[in-house]
Design a protein around this motif. Structure first.
Motif, PDB file in Angstrom:
ATOM      1  N   GLU A 146       0.942  -5.695   1.642  1.00  0.00           N
ATOM      2  CA  GLU A 146       1.221  -6.686   2.684  1.00  0.00           C
ATOM      3  C   GLU A 146       2.562  -7.360   2.465  1.00  0.00           C
ATOM      4  O   GLU A 146       3.325  -7.592   3.410  1.00  0.00           O
ATOM      5  N   THR A 147       2.878  -7.647   1.190  1.00  0.00           N
ATOM      6  CA  THR A 147       4.159  -8.285   0.872  1.00  0.00           C
ATOM      7  C   THR A 147       5.328  -7.349   1.180  1.00  0.00           C
ATOM      8  O   THR A 147       6.336  -7.759   1.773  1.00  0.00           O
ATOM      9  N   ALA A 148       5.211  -6.092   0.771  1.00  0.00           N
ATOM     10  CA  ALA A 148       6.292  -5.132   1.007  1.00  0.00           C
ATOM     11  C   ALA A 148       6.538  -4.934   2.494  1.00  0.00           C
ATOM     12  O   ALA A 148       7.689  -4.866   2.946  1.00  0.00           O
TER      13      ALA A 148
ATOM     14  N   VAL B 233      -7.055   7.879  -1.801  1.00  0.00           N
ATOM     15  CA  VAL B 233      -7.720   7.700  -0.507  1.00  0.00           C
ATOM     16  C   VAL B 233      -7.691   6.236  -0.069  1.00  0.00           C
ATOM     17  O   VAL B 233      -7.074   5.897   0.948  1.00  0.00           O
ATOM     18  N   PHE B 234      -8.333   5.367  -0.832  1.00  0.00           N
ATOM     19  CA  PHE B 234      -8.452   3.981  -0.380  1.00  0.00           C
ATOM     20  C   PHE B 234      -7.111   3.256  -0.396  1.00  0.00           C
ATOM     21  O   PHE B 234      -6.839   2.421   0.469  1.00  0.00           O
ATOM     22  N   GLY B 235      -6.252   3.574  -1.368  1.00  0.00           N
ATOM     23  CA  GLY B 235      -4.920   2.979  -1.380  1.00  0.00           C
ATOM     24  C   GLY B 235      -4.117   3.397  -0.167  1.00  0.00           C
ATOM     25  O   GLY B 235      -3.454   2.578   0.479  1.00  0.00           O
ATOM     26  N   LEU B 236      -4.164   4.684   0.143  1.00  0.00           N
ATOM     27  CA  LEU B 236      -3.482   5.194   1.344  1.00  0.00           C
ATOM     28  C   LEU B 236      -4.027   4.512   2.604  1.00  0.00           C
ATOM     29  O   LEU B 236      -3.260   4.123   3.495  1.00  0.00           O
ATOM     30  N   MET B 237      -5.344   4.363   2.670  1.00  0.00           N
ATOM     31  CA  MET B 237      -5.949   3.710   3.840  1.00  0.00           C
ATOM     32  C   MET B 237      -5.525   2.248   3.943  1.00  0.00           C
ATOM     33  O   MET B 237      -5.257   1.745   5.046  1.00  0.00           O
ATOM     34  N   ASP B 238      -5.450   1.561   2.804  1.00  0.00           N
ATOM     35  CA  ASP B 238      -5.065   0.145   2.831  1.00  0.00           C
ATOM     36  C   ASP B 238      -3.635  -0.035   3.334  1.00  0.00           C
ATOM     37  O   ASP B 238      -3.345  -0.949   4.133  1.00  0.00           O
ATOM     38  N   VAL B 239      -2.720   0.814   2.872  1.00  0.00           N
ATOM     39  CA  VAL B 239      -1.331   0.718   3.335  1.00  0.00           C
ATOM     40  C   VAL B 239      -1.258   1.040   4.823  1.00  0.00           C
ATOM     41  O   VAL B 239      -0.561   0.363   5.596  1.00  0.00           O
TER      42      VAL B 239
END
Length: 279
Positions: free
Chosen positions: A63-65, A107-113
């Motif tokens: 979110e910050t990036a 998977v979940f990291g990709l989805m979060d971004v």
């Protein structure tokens, strides 16, 4: 909007495909938000590149990036989800915490971004999301069951998401590389190995699988990070409805067999490739 004024956010840019993609987009005049877990170790990038910390296991960093990228460049026109790692070892002997980490990152990291950037792209009514998967998202091999599972998941997620976001002018693409030797991907994969060959029953298959992976990497047609970056750039900019892009020549025969041949013929071919016919 001209290409020269467009902005892309790329994850996992400290090396490999991500680093090469930063240079490819920057060379074409794009503004680039190059993200990685440790910005202090960033390679030398051109002036139109903003280096930011983004750890896909830390949603707040994404979110910050994104917020700081928008503050500097006003928009994010493309997202390249490249960050990931490969877990090697047989499923039975892989600790559960490593299984969870494989999915947390791939998977979940990709989805979060992706979730973090979608409101912006939906408001803009345009955008492209490029998810870098693998040949292991198309075919499964022994010793990479969890890596393949994570990449199969991204393939299914991307195909379904493509339909969800199309009404907002957002495209979703999949880039499928395999066997590129000069990245650091294999180094982390080796470090993450679960020690499965300590189980004697698996040793013969493990030896055969290691030979298969070596053959893929040693192939003259295994490709380079720059070539994969070219495919990533093409996927982000060609304006087509194409979903999948096979990025390296070496895996094309297996990908084509998986998608073209009947199930029995495909399975027989893959078993022969890993030496199961001799067991």
């Amino acid at each position: 909007m001209t290409i020269a004024s467009r902005t892309v956010l790329i994850t996992g840019t400290s090396s490999g495909f991500g680093e090469a993609a930063v240079h490819r987009f920057a060379a074409e005049g794009w503004n680039v938000i190059a993200t990685m877990r440790n910005p202090s170790a960033a390679p030398a990038f051109p002036k139109n590149v903003l280096v930011m910390r983004l750890d896909v296991q830390d949603r707040s960093s994404a979110e910050t990036a994104i917020a700081e990228g928008i503050a500097q460049f006003s928009a994010i026109d493309a997202l390249v989800n490249n960050a990931g790692f490969g877990l090697h070892g047989f499923f039975e002997t892989t600790p559960r915490e490593k299984m969870l980490e494989q999915f947390e990152v791939n998977v979940f990291g990709l989805m979060d971004v992706t979730r973090a950037v979608l409101p912006l792209m939906r408001a803009q009514r345009h955008g492209v999301i490029v998810n870098v998967t693998s040949g292991a998202g198309v075919f499964g091999l022994p010793m990479i069951s969890l890596y393949a599972a994570s990449k199969f998941a991204v393939e299914g997620f991307s195909e379904a998401l493509m339909h969800e976001v199309a009404p907002f002018g957002i495209a979703v693409k999949l880039v499928e590389p395999g066997g590129v030797r000069e990245t650091r991907f294999g180094q982390r994969a080796g470090a993450e190995a679960s020690g499965a060959l300590d189980v004697a029953d698996y040793a013969p298959l493990g030896e055969r699988a290691a030979q298969v992976f070596a053959a893929i990497s040693d192939s003259r047609s295994h490709g380079s990070s720059d070539e994969v970056a070219d495919v990533i750039f093409a996927a982000a900019t060609d304006g087509s409805k194409q979903l999948r892009y096979v990025a390296t020549e070496g895996i094309k025969p297996w990908v084509e067999a998986r998608r073209r041949d009947g199930e029995e013929a495909y399975i027989d071919m893959m078993r022969a490739a890993v030496g199961l016919g001799a067991l």
